[in-house]
Enzyme design. Structure first.
Site, PDB file in Angstrom:
ATOM      1  N   ARG A 110       0.881  -1.183   0.000  1.00 49.87           N
ATOM      2  CA  ARG A 110       0.000   0.000   0.000  1.00 49.87           C
ATOM      3  C   ARG A 110       0.908   1.219   0.000  1.00 49.87           C
ATOM      4  O   ARG A 110       1.627   1.469   0.982  1.00 49.87           O
ATOM      5  CB  ARG A 110      -0.926   0.004   1.215  1.00 49.87           C
ATOM      6  CG  ARG A 110      -1.653   1.324   1.366  1.00 49.87           C
ATOM      7  CD  ARG A 110      -2.869   1.257   2.240  1.00 49.87           C
ATOM      8  NE  ARG A 110      -3.936   0.554   1.583  1.00 49.87           N
ATOM      9  CZ  ARG A 110      -5.224   0.576   1.984  1.00 49.87           C
ATOM     10  NH1 ARG A 110      -5.564   1.277   3.056  1.00 49.87           N
ATOM     11  NH2 ARG A 110      -6.147  -0.079   1.333  1.00 49.87           N
ATOM     12  N   HIS A 137      -6.893   1.090  -7.002  1.00 54.21           N
ATOM     13  CA  HIS A 137      -7.155   0.137  -5.914  1.00 54.21           C
ATOM     14  C   HIS A 137      -7.774  -1.127  -6.526  1.00 54.21           C
ATOM     15  O   HIS A 137      -8.952  -1.434  -6.298  1.00 54.21           O
ATOM     16  CB  HIS A 137      -8.102   0.793  -4.906  1.00 54.21           C
ATOM     17  CG  HIS A 137      -8.139   0.130  -3.565  1.00 54.21           C
ATOM     18  ND1 HIS A 137      -7.332  -0.939  -3.214  1.00 54.21           N
ATOM     19  CD2 HIS A 137      -8.920   0.385  -2.472  1.00 54.21           C
ATOM     20  CE1 HIS A 137      -7.601  -1.296  -1.961  1.00 54.21           C
ATOM     21  NE2 HIS A 137      -8.559  -0.522  -1.498  1.00 54.21           N
ATOM     22  N   GLN A 140      -9.706  -3.956  -4.469  1.00 55.86           N
ATOM     23  CA  GLN A 140     -11.024  -3.528  -4.005  1.00 55.86           C
ATOM     24  C   GLN A 140     -12.079  -3.785  -5.079  1.00 55.86           C
ATOM     25  O   GLN A 140     -13.165  -4.313  -4.797  1.00 55.86           O
ATOM     26  CB  GLN A 140     -10.987  -2.026  -3.672  1.00 55.86           C
ATOM     27  CG  GLN A 140     -12.320  -1.458  -3.251  1.00 55.86           C
ATOM     28  CD  GLN A 140     -12.763  -2.004  -1.904  1.00 55.86           C
ATOM     29  OE1 GLN A 140     -12.016  -1.933  -0.945  1.00 55.86           O
ATOM     30  NE2 GLN A 140     -13.972  -2.536  -1.821  1.00 55.86           N
ATOM     31  N   ASP A 228     -17.289   6.943  -2.498  1.00 57.20           N
ATOM     32  CA  ASP A 228     -16.095   6.798  -1.652  1.00 57.20           C
ATOM     33  C   ASP A 228     -15.909   8.105  -0.899  1.00 57.20           C
ATOM     34  O   ASP A 228     -16.577   9.107  -1.186  1.00 57.20           O
ATOM     35  CB  ASP A 228     -14.883   6.466  -2.551  1.00 57.20           C
ATOM     36  CG  ASP A 228     -13.612   6.140  -1.763  1.00 57.20           C
ATOM     37  OD1 ASP A 228     -13.719   5.847  -0.546  1.00 57.20           O
ATOM     38  OD2 ASP A 228     -12.525   6.179  -2.350  1.00 57.20           O
ATOM     39  N   CYS A 267     -16.296   1.247  -0.616  1.00 56.29           N
ATOM     40  CA  CYS A 267     -15.152   0.411  -0.235  1.00 56.29           C
ATOM     41  C   CYS A 267     -14.876   0.465   1.266  1.00 56.29           C
ATOM     42  O   CYS A 267     -14.221  -0.429   1.799  1.00 56.29           O
ATOM     43  CB  CYS A 267     -13.915   0.846  -1.019  1.00 56.29           C
ATOM     44  SG  CYS A 267     -13.392   2.539  -0.689  1.00 56.29           S
ATOM     45  N   ARG A 295     -13.309  -8.932   0.016  1.00 58.78           N
ATOM     46  CA  ARG A 295     -11.877  -8.608  -0.092  1.00 58.78           C
ATOM     47  C   ARG A 295     -11.056  -9.859   0.214  1.00 58.78           C
ATOM     48  O   ARG A 295     -10.080 -10.178  -0.466  1.00 58.78           O
ATOM     49  CB  ARG A 295     -11.483  -7.488   0.896  1.00 58.78           C
ATOM     50  CG  ARG A 295     -12.119  -6.126   0.623  1.00 58.78           C
ATOM     51  CD  ARG A 295     -11.614  -5.502  -0.660  1.00 58.78           C
ATOM     52  NE  ARG A 295     -10.160  -5.382  -0.691  1.00 58.78           N
ATOM     53  CZ  ARG A 295      -9.460  -4.399  -0.092  1.00 58.78           C
ATOM     54  NH1 ARG A 295     -10.087  -3.430   0.534  1.00 58.78           N
ATOM     55  NH2 ARG A 295      -8.142  -4.362  -0.182  1.00 58.78           N
TER      56      ARG A 295
HETATM   57  N1  NVA Z   1      -9.975   6.660  -1.770  1.00 57.24           N
HETATM   58  C1  NVA Z   1      -9.681   6.176  -0.448  1.00 57.24           C
HETATM   59  C2  NVA Z   1      -9.861   4.701  -0.383  1.00 57.24           C
HETATM   60  C3  NVA Z   1      -9.625   4.099   0.961  1.00 57.24           C
HETATM   61  C4  NVA Z   1      -9.772   2.615   0.986  1.00 57.24           C
HETATM   62  C5  NVA Z   1      -8.261   6.567  -0.081  1.00 57.24           C
HETATM   63  O1  NVA Z   1      -7.367   6.458  -0.924  1.00 57.24           O
HETATM   64  O2  NVA Z   1      -8.041   7.007   1.057  1.00 57.24           O
HETATM   65  N1   CP Z   2     -11.298  -0.464   1.514  1.00 58.93           N
HETATM   66  C1   CP Z   2     -10.054  -0.504   2.024  1.00 58.93           C
HETATM   67  O1   CP Z   2      -9.065  -0.673   1.293  1.00 58.93           O
HETATM   68  O2   CP Z   2     -10.007  -0.364   3.362  1.00 58.93           O
HETATM   69  P1   CP Z   2      -8.712  -0.175   4.269  1.00 58.93           P
HETATM   70  O3   CP Z   2      -8.154   1.189   3.960  1.00 58.93           O
HETATM   71  O4   CP Z   2      -9.218  -0.301   5.663  1.00 58.93           O
HETATM   72  O5   CP Z   2      -7.721  -1.250   3.922  1.00 58.93           O
END
Ligand code: NVA
Ligand code: CP
Length: 309
Positions: A110, A137, A140, A228, A267, A295
């Site tokens: 990540r 992502h 997801q 989101d 998500c 997931r």
């Molecule tokens: N768009 C959000 C998704 C989190 C799972 C982010 O990048 O923070």
């Molecule tokens: N949806 C998702 O990726 O959640 P987290 O940020 O908790 O991993």
């Protein structure tokens, strides 16, 4: 450049392979139905293999679902936070990749920047999985397609509306619209729409991907509404984002524009009262917890695909 089988984005994996991954995810989910969460899958296909999960940003679902998923497959896991590593003190991502390739069998990253993911993949001898970047992502959206299809049947030729920020999750939905052949209508404020080049790429591939500023128009008669957070990890201009995005809130009025049995997806984490109201998030059309559960199942199939199973 190595020949490892990475899972970096939905647009770079053949659609038939993506379909195989989803089929495998569903079969494996059904096979272990009713088992305790810590029980191994009967075939333990990843026995003796180790997954390292490397985080530059927070996570709940990605962290836990990959960890539990790898254990169910019979493998082991290591969680690494970049700030605790030499990476945080300036060791290059490429050197980190070369070293991790000697210790573990597969890495999930990540990352703050998609460039870091590319650099890790380029230097790695072992498969790398995108666990979210600023650009996309993909794991997801594999879980999201699986969830849609469990509730509504094949996503091919169905209509999905994305409401809000044209962000990393939206990008993977655009990739998915091309690869799984469904209509995707994005309703975004002009300043936060997805990049024109991405939308043209999808349209040039023949995908039914459109962008509007009109939330109700996008939602009209669709099979799924998805949104989101208005402020993603790493975003800075919170006040302006909330102002621009407030017309795109998913609430009962907006849901009523969709088809009566449309599913609502997110998500998570959700910001209740911002991008979605409680009555929608907790309401009868919401499938957000199935998405979160899937997931686990989708990523197990991704791990297996990357490792040649
Ligand atoms: N768009 C959000 C998704 C989190 C799972 C982010 O990048 O923070
Ligand atoms: N949806 C998702 O990726 O959640 P987290 O940020 O908790 O991993």
């Amino acid at each position: 450049m190595t020949t490892a089988k990475h899972f970096l984005d939905l647009d770079v994996v053949d659609p038939a392979e993506l379909r195989k991954i989803l089929d495998a995810a569903l079969a494996r989910k059904q096979k272990r139905s009713g088992l305790p969460k810590g029980a191994l899958d009967a075939d333990s296909p990843l026995k003796d293999q180790v997954l390292a999960m490397l985080f530059e940003k927070p996570s709940t679902r990605t962290r836990v679902s990959f960890d539990v998923g790898m254990r169910q497959l019979g493998g082991g896991t290591i969680v690494l936070n970049s700030g605790d590593m030499q990476l945080g003190r300036g060791e290059t991502i490429a050197d980190t990749a070369r070293v991790l390739s000697r210790y573990v069998d597969i890495v999930m990253l990540r990352a703050n920047s998609h460039e870091a993911l590319s650099a890790l993949a380029d230097a790695s001898d072992i498969p790398i999985i995108n666990g979210l970047t600023d650009k996309s992502h993909p794991c997801q959206i594999m879980a999201d397609i699986m969830t849609f299809e469990e509730h509504k049947g094949s996503i091919k030729d169905r209509a999905v509306a994305w409401l809000g920020d044209g962000n990393n999750v939206a990008t993977s939905w655009i990739h998915a619209a091309v690869q799984f052949d469904f209509e995707l209508r994005l309703a975004c404020p002009f300043k936060l729409r997805p990049s024109a080049s991405l939308v043209s790429w999808a349209q040039d591939k023949g995908a039914r991907v459109t962008v509007t500023e009109d939330a109700r128009l996008a939602a009209d008669g669709v099979d799924c509404i998805v949104t989101d957070t208005w402020v993603s990890m790493g975003d800075t201009n919170e006040i302006e984002r909330r102002r621009l995005l407030s017309p795109y809130q998913v609430n009962a009025a907006l849901m009523s524009a969709a088809s009566a049995d449309a599913v609502f997806m997110h998500c998570l984490p959700a910001h209740r009262g911002e991008e979605v109201t409680d009555d929608v998030l907790d309401g009868p059309n919401s499938v957000v917890l199935d998405e979160a559960e899937n997931r686990l199942h989708a990523q197990k199939a991704i791990l297996l695909w990357c490792l040649g199973h």
